[in-house]
Design a protein around this motif. Sequence first.
Motif, PDB file in Angstrom:
ATOM      1  N   TRP A 150      43.974  50.348 -28.982  1.00 56.36           N
ATOM      2  CA  TRP A 150      44.303  49.128 -28.246  1.00 56.36           C
ATOM      3  C   TRP A 150      44.836  49.414 -26.844  1.00 56.36           C
ATOM      4  N   GLY A 151      45.607  50.447 -26.679  1.00 57.81           N
ATOM      5  CA  GLY A 151      46.194  50.752 -25.378  1.00 57.81           C
ATOM      6  C   GLY A 151      45.443  51.795 -24.576  1.00 57.81           C
ATOM      7  N   GLY A 152      44.333  52.307 -25.115  1.00 61.83           N
ATOM      8  CA  GLY A 152      43.625  53.391 -24.445  1.00 61.83           C
ATOM      9  C   GLY A 152      42.263  53.028 -23.881  1.00 61.83           C
ATOM     10  N   VAL A 153      42.021  51.748 -23.632  1.00 61.52           N
ATOM     11  CA  VAL A 153      40.705  51.306 -23.156  1.00 61.52           C
ATOM     12  C   VAL A 153      40.296  52.045 -21.882  1.00 61.52           C
ATOM     13  N   THR A 194      45.527  50.113 -18.721  1.00 60.15           N
ATOM     14  CA  THR A 194      45.831  49.306 -19.899  1.00 60.15           C
ATOM     15  C   THR A 194      47.261  49.622 -20.296  1.00 60.15           C
ATOM     16  N   ARG A 195      48.032  48.574 -20.501  1.00 60.55           N
ATOM     17  CA  ARG A 195      49.381  48.804 -21.036  1.00 60.55           C
ATOM     18  C   ARG A 195      49.660  47.745 -22.093  1.00 60.55           C
ATOM     19  N   VAL A 196      50.410  48.152 -23.091  1.00 65.32           N
ATOM     20  CA  VAL A 196      50.725  47.269 -24.202  1.00 65.32           C
ATOM     21  C   VAL A 196      52.159  46.779 -24.040  1.00 65.32           C
ATOM     22  N   VAL A 236      45.216  44.361 -19.297  1.00 57.32           N
ATOM     23  CA  VAL A 236      44.057  45.154 -18.894  1.00 57.32           C
ATOM     24  C   VAL A 236      43.765  44.882 -17.431  1.00 57.32           C
ATOM     25  N   THR A 237      43.658  45.957 -16.636  1.00 59.32           N
ATOM     26  CA  THR A 237      43.299  45.837 -15.229  1.00 59.32           C
ATOM     27  C   THR A 237      41.916  46.433 -15.029  1.00 59.32           C
ATOM     28  N   ARG A 278      39.578  55.919 -23.199  1.00 59.63           N
ATOM     29  CA  ARG A 278      38.652  56.283 -24.284  1.00 59.63           C
ATOM     30  C   ARG A 278      37.406  55.423 -24.378  1.00 59.63           C
ATOM     31  N   LEU A 279      37.457  54.201 -23.857  1.00 62.88           N
ATOM     32  CA  LEU A 279      36.352  53.279 -24.081  1.00 62.88           C
ATOM     33  C   LEU A 279      35.587  52.943 -22.806  1.00 62.88           C
ATOM     34  N   ALA A 280      36.293  52.573 -21.755  1.00 62.83           N
ATOM     35  CA  ALA A 280      35.612  52.111 -20.541  1.00 62.83           C
ATOM     36  C   ALA A 280      36.274  52.639 -19.272  1.00 62.83           C
TER      37      ALA A 280
END
Length: 138
Positions: A24-27, A39-41, A48-49, A30-32
């Motif tokens: 959830w916090g690693g977009v 990304t910060r939770v 998400v920026t 790890r993802l995009a």
Amino acid sequence: MATVHRTVSIDADPEEVWAAIRDWGGVHRRLAPGFVVDTRVEGDVRVVTFADGTVVHELIVSLDDDDRRIAYAVVGGSLEVVHHHASMQVFAEAGGRSRFVWITDVRPHGLAEPIAAMVDQGLQVIRRTLDAVAAPAS
């Protein structure tokens, strides 16, 4: 309300794809990466920026490890929406590949085209990132 529905095959194991989505916090890592720059939770919300400066606050609606599905809603930020709900789900395909499905419902209807463009751009980055993770080292 408009719906943006995209499906793409990824050359990676479904568990690897799910692990990246579920982080959830690693977009942005790890993802995009590059499409999402930070990304910060903050409690139940992730902030998400995007590379274009858009900032969204997203709330997890559902997280299902068994079905490899996450659903979230935009609850604030700079994106002017009345309603935004999205889900991402990973399915196993033959040969250790994955089918990635991203569905977004958005209102007003006029936002469908710009949201679809963002989803398409994000999918290109996600696919490239996850394909690279699964590629054998040379």
